[in-house]
Motif scaffolding. Sequence first.
Motif, PDB file in Angstrom:
ATOM      1  N   GLU A   1       1.010  -1.313   0.001  1.00 40.52           N
ATOM      2  CA  GLU A   1       0.028   0.090   0.211  1.00 40.52           C
ATOM      3  C   GLU A   1       0.905   1.318  -0.076  1.00 40.52           C
ATOM      4  OE1 GLU A   1      -2.439  -0.384   3.414  1.00 40.52           O
ATOM      5  OE2 GLU A   1      -3.670  -2.015   2.704  1.00 40.52           O
ATOM      6  N   LEU A   2       2.060   1.119   0.579  1.00 44.51           N
ATOM      7  CA  LEU A   2       2.950   2.157   0.784  1.00 44.51           C
ATOM      8  C   LEU A   2       3.818   2.466  -0.652  1.00 44.51           C
ATOM      9  CD1 LEU A   2       4.164   1.960   4.450  1.00 44.51           C
ATOM     10  CD2 LEU A   2       2.518   3.691   3.477  1.00 44.51           C
ATOM     11  N   GLY A   3       3.517   1.492  -1.586  1.00 44.32           N
ATOM     12  CA  GLY A   3       4.231   1.544  -2.833  1.00 44.32           C
ATOM     13  C   GLY A   3       5.346   0.848  -2.923  1.00 44.32           C
ATOM     14  N   VAL A   4       5.774  -0.172  -2.112  1.00 42.54           N
ATOM     15  CA  VAL A   4       6.969  -0.977  -2.157  1.00 42.54           C
ATOM     16  C   VAL A   4       6.564  -2.275  -3.110  1.00 42.54           C
ATOM     17  CG1 VAL A   4       8.315  -2.612  -0.775  1.00 42.54           C
ATOM     18  CG2 VAL A   4       7.538  -0.737   0.294  1.00 42.54           C
ATOM     19  N   PRO A   5       7.349  -2.619  -4.038  1.00 43.51           N
ATOM     20  CA  PRO A   5       6.962  -3.638  -4.960  1.00 43.51           C
ATOM     21  C   PRO A   5       6.655  -4.956  -4.213  1.00 43.51           C
ATOM     22  CG  PRO A   5       8.982  -2.422  -5.709  1.00 43.51           C
ATOM     23  CD  PRO A   5       8.667  -1.901  -4.288  1.00 43.51           C
ATOM     24  N   PRO A   6       5.722  -5.665  -4.698  1.00 43.43           N
ATOM     25  CA  PRO A   6       5.412  -6.989  -4.062  1.00 43.43           C
ATOM     26  C   PRO A   6       6.462  -7.965  -3.659  1.00 43.43           C
ATOM     27  CG  PRO A   6       3.828  -6.349  -6.099  1.00 43.43           C
ATOM     28  CD  PRO A   6       4.932  -5.550  -5.898  1.00 43.43           C
ATOM     29  N   THR A   7       7.318  -8.056  -4.641  1.00 42.60           N
ATOM     30  CA  THR A   7       8.441  -9.050  -4.261  1.00 42.60           C
ATOM     31  C   THR A   7       9.367  -8.453  -2.981  1.00 42.60           C
ATOM     32  OG1 THR A   7       8.751  -9.703  -6.592  1.00 42.60           O
ATOM     33  CG2 THR A   7      10.637 -10.175  -5.261  1.00 42.60           C
TER      34      THR A   7
END
Length: 195
Positions: A176-182
Amino acid sequence: MPTPTPPTPTASTPTPPTPTPPTPPPSTGAGTPHARIRPWADPVVDANGHDPRSAYAERYWLSVIGPTATLIMRRLADEFDRDPDGFVIDLAHTATTMGLSYTKGANSPFGKALHRCVMFGLAQPTPDGFVVRRRLPNVAQRHLSRLPDDVQRAHYEWTRRTIQLDRRRIEQRLVELGVPPTAAARASEAAALAS
Protein backbone atom coordinates in the motif's frame (compact mmCIF):
# COMPACT_ATOMS: atom_id res chain seq x y z
CA MET A 1 -6.39 -60.51 -55.91
CA PRO A 2 -8.98 -57.95 -54.71
CA THR A 3 -8.57 -56.35 -51.28
CA PRO A 4 -11.13 -57.73 -48.82
CA THR A 5 -13.58 -55.15 -47.51
CA PRO A 6 -14.23 -55.06 -43.79
CA PRO A 7 -17.62 -56.35 -42.67
CA THR A 8 -20.24 -53.71 -42.15
CA PRO A 9 -21.40 -53.40 -38.56
CA THR A 10 -24.73 -54.94 -37.70
CA ALA A 11 -26.83 -54.89 -34.59
CA SER A 12 -24.88 -57.89 -33.32
CA THR A 13 -21.44 -56.34 -33.98
CA PRO A 14 -21.39 -52.84 -32.49
CA THR A 15 -18.88 -50.30 -33.76
CA PRO A 16 -16.24 -49.57 -31.12
CA PRO A 17 -16.34 -45.99 -29.82
CA THR A 18 -13.84 -43.60 -31.32
CA PRO A 19 -11.45 -42.42 -28.58
CA THR A 20 -11.79 -38.72 -27.82
CA PRO A 21 -8.44 -36.93 -27.89
CA PRO A 22 -7.63 -34.75 -24.89
CA THR A 23 -8.58 -31.11 -25.27
CA PRO A 24 -5.48 -29.12 -26.19
CA PRO A 25 -4.79 -25.77 -24.55
CA PRO A 26 -6.35 -22.83 -26.38
CA SER A 27 -4.40 -21.40 -29.28
CA THR A 28 -4.28 -17.93 -30.77
CA GLY A 29 -4.47 -19.37 -34.24
CA ALA A 30 -0.73 -19.36 -34.81
CA GLY A 31 -0.48 -22.97 -33.69
CA THR A 32 1.15 -22.11 -30.36
CA PRO A 33 -0.67 -23.48 -27.31
CA HIS A 34 -1.76 -21.06 -24.65
CA ALA A 35 -3.17 -21.59 -21.18
CA ARG A 36 -5.55 -19.39 -19.22
CA ILE A 37 -4.24 -18.88 -15.69
CA ARG A 38 -6.70 -17.87 -13.00
CA PRO A 39 -6.14 -17.29 -9.26
CA TRP A 40 -7.03 -20.15 -6.93
CA ALA A 41 -9.11 -18.59 -4.17
CA ASP A 42 -8.25 -20.12 -0.80
CA PRO A 43 -8.99 -17.72 2.08
CA VAL A 44 -6.72 -19.49 4.58
CA VAL A 45 -3.65 -19.76 2.34
CA ASP A 46 -4.31 -16.34 0.80
CA ALA A 47 -4.28 -14.82 4.30
CA ASN A 48 -1.38 -16.81 5.79
CA GLY A 49 0.63 -18.20 2.89
CA HIS A 50 3.98 -17.29 1.38
CA ASP A 51 4.73 -15.35 -1.76
CA PRO A 52 6.26 -17.73 -4.35
CA ARG A 53 9.19 -15.29 -4.64
CA SER A 54 9.89 -15.31 -0.90
CA ALA A 55 12.85 -16.74 0.94
CA TYR A 56 10.47 -19.35 2.43
CA ALA A 57 9.61 -20.63 -1.06
CA GLU A 58 13.29 -20.76 -1.96
CA ARG A 59 14.40 -22.48 1.25
CA TYR A 60 11.62 -25.03 1.64
CA TRP A 61 9.35 -25.36 -1.42
CA LEU A 62 12.30 -25.47 -3.82
CA SER A 63 13.54 -28.66 -2.16
CA VAL A 64 10.11 -30.25 -2.58
CA ILE A 65 8.93 -29.23 -6.06
CA GLY A 66 12.29 -28.56 -7.73
CA PRO A 67 13.80 -25.49 -9.37
CA THR A 68 11.73 -25.44 -12.57
CA ALA A 69 8.37 -25.68 -10.80
CA THR A 70 9.55 -23.02 -8.33
CA LEU A 71 10.48 -20.73 -11.22
CA ILE A 72 7.10 -21.34 -12.86
CA MET A 73 5.33 -20.33 -9.64
CA ARG A 74 7.48 -17.18 -9.43
CA ARG A 75 6.76 -16.27 -13.04
CA LEU A 76 3.04 -16.71 -12.49
CA ALA A 77 3.22 -14.57 -9.31
CA ASP A 78 4.83 -11.79 -11.36
CA GLU A 79 1.99 -12.05 -13.89
CA PHE A 80 -0.63 -12.00 -11.11
CA ASP A 81 0.90 -8.72 -9.89
CA ARG A 82 0.11 -7.25 -13.32
CA ASP A 83 -3.23 -9.05 -13.87
CA PRO A 84 -4.72 -10.17 -10.52
CA ASP A 85 -7.84 -11.67 -12.10
CA GLY A 86 -5.92 -13.92 -14.47
CA PHE A 87 -4.17 -13.95 -17.81
CA VAL A 88 -3.25 -16.13 -20.76
CA ILE A 89 0.30 -17.40 -21.22
CA ASP A 90 1.98 -18.69 -24.34
CA LEU A 91 3.33 -22.04 -23.12
CA ALA A 92 6.12 -22.33 -25.69
CA HIS A 93 7.31 -18.76 -25.08
CA THR A 94 7.23 -19.21 -21.32
CA ALA A 95 9.20 -22.47 -21.53
CA THR A 96 11.78 -20.96 -23.90
CA THR A 97 12.33 -17.92 -21.68
CA MET A 98 13.05 -20.32 -18.83
CA GLY A 99 15.70 -22.14 -20.87
CA LEU A 100 13.49 -25.14 -21.60
CA SER A 101 12.34 -26.67 -24.82
CA TYR A 102 8.61 -26.98 -25.26
CA THR A 103 6.76 -29.91 -26.70
CA LYS A 104 3.07 -30.63 -26.29
CA GLY A 105 2.30 -33.09 -23.56
CA ALA A 106 3.45 -33.81 -20.05
CA ASN A 107 6.78 -35.41 -21.00
CA SER A 108 8.71 -32.22 -21.72
CA PRO A 109 10.69 -30.66 -18.84
CA PHE A 110 8.24 -27.74 -18.80
CA GLY A 111 5.25 -30.13 -18.80
CA LYS A 112 6.77 -32.16 -15.97
CA ALA A 113 7.33 -29.02 -13.89
CA LEU A 114 3.72 -27.91 -14.44
CA HIS A 115 2.62 -31.39 -13.39
CA ARG A 116 4.67 -31.07 -10.18
CA CYS A 117 2.83 -27.84 -9.37
CA VAL A 118 -0.44 -29.77 -9.72
CA MET A 119 0.84 -32.84 -7.88
CA PHE A 120 1.89 -30.77 -4.85
CA GLY A 121 -1.34 -28.76 -4.66
CA LEU A 122 -0.09 -25.45 -6.03
CA ALA A 123 -2.21 -25.55 -9.20
CA GLN A 124 -5.24 -27.38 -10.55
CA PRO A 125 -5.93 -28.07 -14.23
CA THR A 126 -9.01 -26.57 -15.89
CA PRO A 127 -10.34 -27.22 -19.40
CA ASP A 128 -8.49 -24.19 -20.78
CA GLY A 129 -5.50 -23.87 -18.42
CA PHE A 130 -4.95 -23.84 -14.66
CA VAL A 131 -6.07 -22.23 -11.43
CA VAL A 132 -2.92 -21.37 -9.49
CA ARG A 133 -2.24 -20.39 -5.90
CA ARG A 134 -1.07 -16.81 -5.57
CA ARG A 135 0.45 -17.72 -2.20
CA LEU A 136 2.01 -20.98 -1.10
CA PRO A 137 0.95 -22.86 2.04
CA ASN A 138 3.49 -24.07 4.56
CA VAL A 139 5.22 -27.18 3.29
CA ALA A 140 3.35 -30.21 4.62
CA GLN A 141 5.08 -32.33 7.25
CA ARG A 142 5.05 -35.39 4.95
CA HIS A 143 7.22 -33.44 2.49
CA LEU A 144 9.42 -31.91 5.19
CA SER A 145 10.16 -35.35 6.60
CA ARG A 146 11.97 -36.21 3.34
CA LEU A 147 14.33 -33.25 3.67
CA PRO A 148 17.67 -33.27 5.50
CA ASP A 149 17.52 -32.93 9.29
CA ASP A 150 19.10 -29.46 9.29
CA VAL A 151 16.45 -28.18 6.85
CA GLN A 152 13.69 -29.68 9.00
CA ARG A 153 15.14 -27.98 12.10
CA ALA A 154 15.46 -24.67 10.23
CA HIS A 155 11.83 -24.93 9.13
CA TYR A 156 10.66 -25.66 12.66
CA GLU A 157 12.64 -22.68 13.95
CA TRP A 158 11.33 -20.47 11.15
CA THR A 159 7.69 -21.32 11.91
CA ARG A 160 8.25 -20.93 15.67
CA ARG A 161 9.75 -17.46 15.21
CA THR A 162 7.32 -16.16 12.58
CA ILE A 163 4.07 -17.43 14.04
CA GLN A 164 4.02 -14.48 16.45
CA LEU A 165 3.96 -11.88 13.69
CA ASP A 166 1.35 -11.31 11.01
CA ARG A 167 3.67 -11.27 7.99
CA ARG A 168 0.83 -10.92 5.50
CA ARG A 169 -0.45 -7.76 7.18
CA ILE A 170 3.02 -6.20 7.11
CA GLU A 171 3.44 -7.19 3.48
CA GLN A 172 0.08 -5.70 2.47
CA ARG A 173 0.87 -2.44 4.26
CA LEU A 174 4.24 -2.17 2.49
CA VAL A 175 2.56 -2.71 -0.89
CA GLU A 176 0.00 0.00 0.00
CA LEU A 177 2.94 2.32 0.67
CA GLY A 178 4.33 1.65 -2.80
CA VAL A 179 6.90 -1.07 -2.11
CA PRO A 180 7.02 -3.61 -4.98
CA PRO A 181 5.32 -6.91 -4.03
CA THR A 182 8.53 -8.97 -4.24
CA ALA A 183 10.41 -6.57 -1.97
CA ALA A 184 7.44 -6.37 0.40
CA ALA A 185 7.33 -10.19 0.72
CA ARG A 186 11.05 -10.36 1.54
CA ALA A 187 10.86 -7.40 3.96
CA SER A 188 7.91 -8.87 5.88
CA GLU A 189 9.76 -12.17 6.14
CA ALA A 190 12.88 -10.43 7.41
CA ALA A 191 10.80 -8.54 9.98
CA ALA A 192 9.16 -11.77 11.14
CA LEU A 193 12.50 -13.53 11.49
CA ALA A 194 14.02 -10.60 13.37
CA SER A 195 11.21 -10.55 15.94
